[in-house]
Design an enzyme around this catalytic site. Structure first.
Site, PDB file in Angstrom:
ATOM      1  N   TYR A  56       0.882  -1.251  -0.079  1.00 33.30           N
ATOM      2  CA  TYR A  56       0.068   0.035   0.055  1.00 33.30           C
ATOM      3  C   TYR A  56       0.905   1.242  -0.119  1.00 33.30           C
ATOM      4  O   TYR A  56       1.970   1.346   0.612  1.00 33.30           O
ATOM      5  CB  TYR A  56      -0.971  -0.121   1.080  1.00 33.30           C
ATOM      6  CG  TYR A  56      -2.170  -0.968   1.159  1.00 33.30           C
ATOM      7  CD1 TYR A  56      -2.461  -1.705  -0.315  1.00 33.30           C
ATOM      8  CD2 TYR A  56      -2.888  -1.215   2.099  1.00 33.30           C
ATOM      9  CE1 TYR A  56      -3.426  -2.490  -0.288  1.00 33.30           C
ATOM     10  CE2 TYR A  56      -4.002  -2.051   2.133  1.00 33.30           C
ATOM     11  CZ  TYR A  56      -4.245  -2.596   0.800  1.00 33.30           C
ATOM     12  OH  TYR A  56      -5.547  -3.503   0.841  1.00 33.30           O
ATOM     13  N   SER A 159      -7.064 -13.496   0.713  1.00 34.59           N
ATOM     14  CA  SER A 159      -7.858 -12.455   0.146  1.00 34.59           C
ATOM     15  C   SER A 159      -8.081 -12.625  -1.280  1.00 34.59           C
ATOM     16  O   SER A 159      -7.119 -13.314  -1.963  1.00 34.59           O
ATOM     17  CB  SER A 159      -7.077 -11.000   0.541  1.00 34.59           C
ATOM     18  OG  SER A 159      -7.695  -9.925  -0.087  1.00 34.59           O
ATOM     19  N   TRP A 210     -14.039  -5.606   1.227  1.00 33.66           N
ATOM     20  CA  TRP A 210     -13.235  -4.207   0.859  1.00 33.66           C
ATOM     21  C   TRP A 210     -13.885  -3.756  -0.613  1.00 33.66           C
ATOM     22  O   TRP A 210     -14.944  -4.340  -1.206  1.00 33.66           O
ATOM     23  CB  TRP A 210     -11.737  -4.692   0.337  1.00 33.66           C
ATOM     24  CG  TRP A 210     -11.621  -5.657  -0.819  1.00 33.66           C
ATOM     25  CD1 TRP A 210     -11.544  -6.893  -0.987  1.00 33.66           C
ATOM     26  CD2 TRP A 210     -11.253  -5.065  -2.041  1.00 33.66           C
ATOM     27  NE1 TRP A 210     -11.112  -7.359  -2.167  1.00 33.66           N
ATOM     28  CE2 TRP A 210     -11.106  -6.297  -2.985  1.00 33.66           C
ATOM     29  CE3 TRP A 210     -11.228  -4.130  -3.022  1.00 33.66           C
ATOM     30  CZ2 TRP A 210     -10.870  -6.404  -4.351  1.00 33.66           C
ATOM     31  CZ3 TRP A 210     -10.949  -4.005  -4.227  1.00 33.66           C
ATOM     32  CH2 TRP A 210     -10.782  -4.948  -5.065  1.00 33.66           C
ATOM     33  N   CYS A 212     -16.410  -1.551  -0.333  1.00 32.15           N
ATOM     34  CA  CYS A 212     -18.005  -1.576  -0.271  1.00 32.15           C
ATOM     35  C   CYS A 212     -18.503  -0.439  -0.969  1.00 32.15           C
ATOM     36  O   CYS A 212     -19.705  -0.608  -1.566  1.00 32.15           O
ATOM     37  CB  CYS A 212     -18.153  -1.560   1.109  1.00 32.15           C
ATOM     38  SG  CYS A 212     -17.693  -2.970   1.986  1.00 32.15           S
ATOM     39  N   GLY A 215     -14.944   2.084  -4.395  1.00 29.19           N
ATOM     40  CA  GLY A 215     -13.942   3.161  -4.717  1.00 29.19           C
ATOM     41  C   GLY A 215     -14.542   4.537  -5.053  1.00 29.19           C
ATOM     42  O   GLY A 215     -13.532   5.330  -5.409  1.00 29.19           O
ATOM     43  N   GLY A 216     -15.601   4.785  -4.617  1.00 29.80           N
ATOM     44  CA  GLY A 216     -16.307   5.900  -4.731  1.00 29.80           C
ATOM     45  C   GLY A 216     -17.142   6.229  -6.036  1.00 29.80           C
ATOM     46  O   GLY A 216     -17.795   6.960  -6.256  1.00 29.80           O
ATOM     47  N   LEU A 218     -19.794   4.545  -7.034  1.00 25.55           N
ATOM     48  CA  LEU A 218     -20.831   4.503  -6.862  1.00 25.55           C
ATOM     49  C   LEU A 218     -21.752   5.739  -6.728  1.00 25.55           C
ATOM     50  O   LEU A 218     -22.985   6.266  -7.157  1.00 25.55           O
ATOM     51  CB  LEU A 218     -21.311   3.744  -5.557  1.00 25.55           C
ATOM     52  CG  LEU A 218     -22.778   3.379  -5.195  1.00 25.55           C
ATOM     53  CD1 LEU A 218     -22.672   2.042  -4.297  1.00 25.55           C
ATOM     54  CD2 LEU A 218     -23.452   4.327  -4.361  1.00 25.55           C
TER      55      LEU A 218
END
Length: 299
Positions: A56, A159, A210, A212, A215-216, A218
């Site tokens: 990350y 994951s 992850w 949900c 990533g914006g 939506l």
């Protein structure tokens, strides 16, 4: 206002119902002292589980988090730290191209580097970040066993694994994989159809969720206008403060009991996510969101 806690597995750790995701930490541009204040804020709300990965922020997020934690090391006792490994990016000059590496040496070295950067002597949970076509299940299991016996990790998981990939790795381990961190949202419903969430129910493990909110996407992409309209209608029906609370409630209603990751460093959005736990949707409201996102009704 404080979130509840859930055991990921009967032999696994107990995590906060919502998890603080730090993958965008470097974008927040916080000083160590300001980051420490943010950590205290979400810990006081009961969001005690923290999600990292070695890659990350171009391999920088764990170190930045560790700098803040070193200002008040006693906070480590109030949190559960998750990290992931198995992706090798060109942000590390040793890698000529982005690829996966789930060899034992890479897993062990990545975990030890995460411990050093985070300033802790153990990870509460280590995940294999992505399925690797060259994954040797015996080698991954050996890495997990070695790290667990050394006290460097308390639990192991995966994951983005399919049910078959999960079952393969589990077959090589003497202890349970305690979670599968999956992308779960109205925009990404594959887990409800491909057996991944069914497997979580079968094994009585709780998945971590992850992206949900997509990533914006939506809230901004034109193609999701019908979904936003439906979410707004349901927001009014249930008395939620914002659309994202409805989305988190939608994810948490799944019977496998996913634990959503919060991807924002803004206090108001963290508080909004925490408040989402008290929102209850009806079955028909849940399916209205499903239909609006997919664009078609159930068969």
């Amino acid at each position: 206002m404080s979130v509840s806690r859930l055991a990921l597995h009967e032999q696994g750790p107990t995590f906060s119902r919502l998890i603080m995701g730090y993958w965008r930490l470097m974008e927040w541009q916080l000083s160590p002292a300001t980051l420490l204040d943010l950590m205290k804020y979400h810990l006081d709300l009961g969001v005690t589980t923290i999600d990292h990965a070695d890659i990350y922020g171009g391999y920088q997020c764990e170190e930045a988090f560790g700098h803040a934690l070193r200002l008040e090391p006693s906070l480590r006792d109030r949190m559960e730290i998750v990290s992931k490994c198995g992706i090798a990016l060109t942000a590390n000059p040793a890698h000529a191209l982005n690829h996966y590496n789930t060899g034992k040496g890479h897993i062990v070295a990545s975990a030890e580097a995460s411990l050093q950067k985070l300033g802790t002597d153990h990870l509460d949970l280590l995940l294999i970040h992505r399925p690797d076509p060259l994954m040797n299940a015996d080698e991954v299991a050996d890495a997990f066993i070695t790290l667990k016996q050394a006290g460097k990790i308390k639990h192991a998981g995966v994951s983005n694994f399919t049910p078959h990939q999960f079952a393969l790795l589990q077959s090589r381990l003497p202890f349970p994989l305690v979670t599968n961190q999956l992308e779960i949202s109205p925009l990404h419903q594959e887990g409800t159809l491909d057996g991944a969430l069914d497997q979580c129910q079968q094994l009585r493990i709780k998945p971590m969720a992850w992206s949900c909110l997509g990533g914006g996407r939506l809230f901004h992409a034109p193609e999701y206008a019908p979904l936003r309209a439906e979410l707004e209608q349901i927001r009014q029906e249930v008395g939620a403060d914002c659309l994202e609370q409805v989305v988190y409630a939608w994810v948490m209603m799944l019977p496998s009991q996913p634990l959503p990751l919060i991807g924002s460093g803004k206090r108001e959005r963290i508080a909004a996510a925490v408040a989402a736990e008290s929102i209850e949707l009806t079955r028909q409201q849940w399916f209205r969101i499903r239909k609006a996102a997919l664009g078609y009704d159930v068969p």
